[in-house]
Design a protein around this motif. Structure first.
Motif, PDB file in Angstrom:
ATOM      1  N   TYR A  35       0.846  -1.184   0.000  1.00  0.00           N
ATOM      2  CA  TYR A  35       0.000   0.000   0.000  1.00  0.00           C
ATOM      3  C   TYR A  35       0.887   1.242   0.000  1.00  0.00           C
ATOM      4  N   GLY A  42      -5.834   8.068   3.288  1.00  0.00           N
ATOM      5  CA  GLY A  42      -5.905   6.645   3.591  1.00  0.00           C
ATOM      6  C   GLY A  42      -4.901   5.866   2.762  1.00  0.00           C
ATOM      7  N   LEU A  43      -4.933   4.550   2.875  1.00  0.00           N
ATOM      8  CA  LEU A  43      -4.007   3.696   2.145  1.00  0.00           C
ATOM      9  C   LEU A  43      -4.590   3.318   0.790  1.00  0.00           C
ATOM     10  N   PHE A  88       4.700   7.189   2.101  1.00  0.00           N
ATOM     11  CA  PHE A  88       4.872   6.168   3.141  1.00  0.00           C
ATOM     12  C   PHE A  88       4.350   4.858   2.545  1.00  0.00           C
ATOM     13  N   LEU A  90       3.530   0.801   2.905  1.00  0.00           N
ATOM     14  CA  LEU A  90       3.185  -0.209   3.897  1.00  0.00           C
ATOM     15  C   LEU A  90       2.988  -1.561   3.231  1.00  0.00           C
ATOM     16  N   GLU A 100      -8.074 -10.908   9.175  1.00  0.00           N
ATOM     17  CA  GLU A 100      -7.125  -9.932   9.682  1.00  0.00           C
ATOM     18  C   GLU A 100      -5.885  -9.867   8.818  1.00  0.00           C
ATOM     19  N   PHE A 103       0.193  -5.700   9.300  1.00  0.00           N
ATOM     20  CA  PHE A 103       0.985  -4.699   8.605  1.00  0.00           C
ATOM     21  C   PHE A 103       2.381  -4.562   9.197  1.00  0.00           C
ATOM     22  N   GLY A 104       3.330  -4.227   8.321  1.00  0.00           N
ATOM     23  CA  GLY A 104       4.651  -3.841   8.774  1.00  0.00           C
ATOM     24  C   GLY A 104       4.641  -2.413   9.290  1.00  0.00           C
ATOM     25  N   GLN A 105       5.802  -1.947   9.721  1.00  0.00           N
ATOM     26  CA  GLN A 105       5.897  -0.602  10.286  1.00  0.00           C
ATOM     27  C   GLN A 105       6.120   0.463   9.223  1.00  0.00           C
ATOM     28  N   ARG A 108       9.367   4.984   4.828  1.00  0.00           N
ATOM     29  CA  ARG A 108       9.105   6.341   4.343  1.00  0.00           C
ATOM     30  C   ARG A 108      10.146   6.679   3.289  1.00  0.00           C
TER      31      ARG A 108
ATOM     32  N   TYR B  34     -15.308  -4.020   8.830  1.00  0.00           N
ATOM     33  CA  TYR B  34     -14.023  -4.163   9.517  1.00  0.00           C
ATOM     34  C   TYR B  34     -13.597  -2.810  10.086  1.00  0.00           C
ATOM     35  N   TYR B  36      -9.975  -0.946  11.495  1.00  0.00           N
ATOM     36  CA  TYR B  36      -8.545  -0.906  11.737  1.00  0.00           C
ATOM     37  C   TYR B  36      -8.215   0.457  12.331  1.00  0.00           C
ATOM     38  N   GLN B  38      -4.716   3.236  12.968  1.00  0.00           N
ATOM     39  CA  GLN B  38      -3.339   3.528  12.621  1.00  0.00           C
ATOM     40  C   GLN B  38      -2.817   4.617  13.549  1.00  0.00           C
ATOM     41  N   SER B  41       2.421   7.239  12.037  1.00  0.00           N
ATOM     42  CA  SER B  41       3.648   6.720  11.424  1.00  0.00           C
ATOM     43  C   SER B  41       3.884   5.230  11.676  1.00  0.00           C
ATOM     44  N   GLN B  42       2.809   4.497  11.973  1.00  0.00           N
ATOM     45  CA  GLN B  42       2.926   3.046  12.111  1.00  0.00           C
ATOM     46  C   GLN B  42       1.992   2.369  11.121  1.00  0.00           C
ATOM     47  N   GLY B  43       2.110   1.054  10.992  1.00  0.00           N
ATOM     48  CA  GLY B  43       1.189   0.303  10.157  1.00  0.00           C
ATOM     49  C   GLY B  43      -0.158   0.146  10.828  1.00  0.00           C
ATOM     50  N   PRO B  44      -1.242   0.039  10.063  1.00  0.00           N
ATOM     51  CA  PRO B  44      -2.564  -0.161  10.645  1.00  0.00           C
ATOM     52  C   PRO B  44      -2.639  -1.454  11.454  1.00  0.00           C
ATOM     53  N   TYR B  46      -5.471  -4.292  13.048  1.00  0.00           N
ATOM     54  CA  TYR B  46      -6.832  -4.793  13.040  1.00  0.00           C
ATOM     55  C   TYR B  46      -7.448  -4.648  14.431  1.00  0.00           C
ATOM     56  N   HIS B  49     -14.221  -7.089  13.531  1.00  0.00           N
ATOM     57  CA  HIS B  49     -15.066  -7.132  12.345  1.00  0.00           C
ATOM     58  C   HIS B  49     -16.393  -7.804  12.700  1.00  0.00           C
ATOM     59  N   TYR B  87     -10.163   3.473  10.859  1.00  0.00           N
ATOM     60  CA  TYR B  87     -10.706   3.227   9.531  1.00  0.00           C
ATOM     61  C   TYR B  87     -11.821   2.186   9.597  1.00  0.00           C
ATOM     62  N   LEU B 100      -7.808  -4.505   1.064  1.00  0.00           N
ATOM     63  CA  LEU B 100      -8.615  -3.544   1.792  1.00  0.00           C
ATOM     64  C   LEU B 100      -8.618  -2.192   1.098  1.00  0.00           C
ATOM     65  N   PHE B 102      -9.024   1.605   2.021  1.00  0.00           N
ATOM     66  CA  PHE B 102      -9.032   2.526   3.156  1.00  0.00           C
ATOM     67  C   PHE B 102      -9.479   3.912   2.696  1.00  0.00           C
ATOM     68  N   GLY B 103     -10.496   4.448   3.373  1.00  0.00           N
ATOM     69  CA  GLY B 103     -10.884   5.839   3.131  1.00  0.00           C
ATOM     70  C   GLY B 103     -10.058   6.756   4.012  1.00  0.00           C
ATOM     71  N   GLY B 104     -10.581   7.935   4.302  1.00  0.00           N
ATOM     72  CA  GLY B 104      -9.852   8.905   5.103  1.00  0.00           C
ATOM     73  C   GLY B 104      -9.828   8.595   6.583  1.00  0.00           C
ATOM     74  N   ARG B 107      -9.947  10.702  12.736  1.00  0.00           N
ATOM     75  CA  ARG B 107      -8.809  10.951  13.618  1.00  0.00           C
ATOM     76  C   ARG B 107      -9.352  11.160  15.023  1.00  0.00           C
TER      77      ARG B 107
END
Lengths: 112, 112
Positions: A35, A42-43, A88, A90, A100, A103-105, A108, B34, B36, B38, B41-44, B46, B49, B87, B100, B102-104, B107
């Motif tokens: 992603y 979003g992604l 970024f 992912l 499920e 995801f990795g970290q 960037r 579902y 998720y 985030q 600065s990390q991966g999403p 889960y 669901h 998300y 997947l 992902f929308g916005g 926050r």
């Protein structure tokens, strides 16, 4: 420990250079995904693979390439054809049909 | 996959319940909801669901309306570490993988 690893965390490249992002998982997952995420967004799915030696384009595959020679690995190459590569990135993996995704970290990437 | 609509941002006091809404009025009968999240600065990650029944796990509860056109994710006792983008995703659960969309997202800011 089982997990999904992306490296490096930060990557800088000059414009016009290809760059390859690493993604490795030891979860024995069949499916892997890449992603892209832009700031405040979003992604978006770039590529995905459900089995070794096979992969499909996602929503924004132009300017990217992937390979899936091993179940554990799904590297992403950002080519010089990608107009706006700074983002970024992912990587994720899952069992087929599973609920499920892991995801990795993230990596960037900054292209200057 | 059906489209989802979420408020762009929400605040919640630490220790109180955080209720995050999601509209998915075009959801099909075989599509799951579902969630998720985030952290910056990390991966999403889960969360949970469901299809049509309410679901609860150690992280959260998911309430889906009877007509399935909307749902609410509930974090019963929000902590500062729950500050993240949440998300809501709607997709079919099948053997094709976990592609997947992902929308916005929303926050969520948890405040002391």
């Amino acid at each position: 420990d089982g997990g999904i690893t992306q490296s490096p965390k930060y990557l800088f490249r000059k414009e016009g250079q290809n760059v390859t992002l690493s993604c490795e998982q030891n979860l024995n997952h069949d499916a892997m995904y890449w992603y892209r995420q832009d700031p405040g967004q979003g992604l978006r799915l770039i590529y995905y693979s459900q089995i070794v030696n096979d992969f499909q384009k996602g929503d924004i595959a132009e300017g990217y390439s992937v390979s899936r020679e091993k179940k554990e690995s799904f590297p992403l190459t950002v080519t010089s054809a990608q107009k706006n590569p700074t983002a970024f990135y992912l990587c994720a993996s899952s069992h087929l049909g599973d609920t499920e995704a892991f995801f990795g970290q993230g990596t960037r990437l900054t292209v200057v | 996959d059906a489209k989802t609509t979420q408020p762009p941002s929400m605040d919640c006091a630490e220790g109180r319940a955080a209720n995050l809404p999601c509209n998915h009025s075009t959801i099909s009968g075989n599509e799951y909801v579902y969630w998720y999240r985030q952290i910056h600065s990390q991966g999403p990650q889960y969360i949970i669901h469901g299809l049509k029944n309410n679901e609860t796990n150690e992280m959260a509860s998911l309430i889906i309306t009877e007509d399935r056109k909307s749902s609410t994710l509930i974090l019963p006792h929000a902590t500062l570490r729950d500050t993240a983008v949440y998300y809501c995703i709607v997709r079919v659960l099948n053997n094709a993988g976990n592609m997947l969309t992902f929308g916005g997202g929303t926050r969520l800011m948890v405040k002391p």
